[in-house]
Design a protein around this motif. Structure first.
Motif, short mmCIF file in Angstrom:
data_model
loop_
_atom_site.label_atom_id
_atom_site.label_comp_id
_atom_site.label_asym_id
_atom_site.label_seq_id
_atom_site.Cartn_x
_atom_site.Cartn_y
_atom_site.Cartn_z
N GLN A 191 0.81 -1.22 0.00
CA GLN A 191 0.00 0.00 0.00
C GLN A 191 0.85 1.27 0.00
N ALA A 192 2.15 1.12 0.16
CA ALA A 192 3.04 2.28 0.17
C ALA A 192 3.01 2.96 -1.21
N PRO A 193 3.17 4.28 -1.24
CA PRO A 193 3.09 5.01 -2.50
C PRO A 193 4.36 4.90 -3.36
N LEU A 194 5.31 4.08 -2.94
CA LEU A 194 6.53 3.89 -3.71
C LEU A 194 7.07 2.50 -3.45
N PRO A 195 7.91 1.98 -4.35
CA PRO A 195 8.45 0.63 -4.15
C PRO A 195 9.41 0.56 -2.97
N VAL A 196 9.29 -0.52 -2.21
CA VAL A 196 10.16 -0.77 -1.06
C VAL A 196 10.76 -2.15 -1.24
N GLY A 229 6.51 -5.89 -1.11
CA GLY A 229 5.10 -6.16 -1.35
C GLY A 229 4.84 -7.55 -1.90
N SER A 230 5.87 -8.39 -1.95
CA SER A 230 5.75 -9.75 -2.48
C SER A 230 5.80 -10.76 -1.34
N MET A 231 4.70 -11.46 -1.13
CA MET A 231 4.64 -12.45 -0.05
C MET A 231 5.69 -13.54 -0.26
N LEU A 232 5.79 -14.07 -1.47
CA LEU A 232 6.77 -15.13 -1.73
C LEU A 232 8.20 -14.63 -1.53
N GLY A 252 12.44 7.96 -3.36
CA GLY A 252 11.38 8.82 -3.85
C GLY A 252 10.83 9.70 -2.74
N GLU A 253 9.85 10.48 -3.15
CA GLU A 253 9.20 11.39 -2.21
C GLU A 253 8.51 10.58 -1.12
N GLU A 256 11.36 8.41 3.48
CA GLU A 256 11.71 8.38 4.89
C GLU A 256 10.50 8.02 5.75
N ALA A 257 9.36 8.63 5.47
CA ALA A 257 8.15 8.38 6.25
C ALA A 257 7.65 6.95 6.05
N VAL A 258 7.70 6.48 4.82
CA VAL A 258 7.26 5.11 4.51
C VAL A 258 8.13 4.11 5.26
N LEU A 259 9.44 4.30 5.22
CA LEU A 259 10.35 3.37 5.90
C LEU A 259 10.19 3.45 7.41
N ASP A 260 9.93 4.62 7.94
CA ASP A 260 9.69 4.74 9.39
C ASP A 260 8.48 3.90 9.80
#
Length: 88
Positions: free
Chosen positions: A28-33, A46-49, A68-69, A72-76
């Motif tokens: 659900q994050a607005p950028l790839p993690v 975002g990949s369960m496997l 990306g924009e 930092e907040a997404v990773l926190d």
């Protein structure tokens, strides 16, 4: 590029229900993690496997990476989720 090193707080490690909770949040994050452990290639958070293939146990350290924009907040947010001690 932003990174976080996190120790897994889930008592069962990053397996089954805790992995599903994490993967759903990452998807659900607005950028790839990506998530990685030492000695293995990073996988899409975002990949369960992909996440299950890392075989992460309680107390193991993982590296979360995003670019990306708002990275930092997404990773926190994801780091807080992984670091919580829980039976999830």
């Amino acid at each position: 590029m932003a990174q976080r090193v996190v120790s897994i707080g889930f008592r069962s490690g990053l397996h089954a229900r805790p992995a599903a909770t994490f993967v759903q949040a990452a998807a659900q994050a607005p950028l790839p993690v990506t998530i990685a452990v030492e000695g293995k290639r990073p996988v899409a958070a975002g990949s369960m496997l992909g996440v299950l293939s890392l075989a992460v146990g309680h107390g193991d350290q993982v590296i979360l990476t995003a670019q990306g924009e708002h990275a930092e907040a997404v990773l926190d947010e994801l780091a807080d989720l992984l670091g919580k001690e829980s039976d999830a």
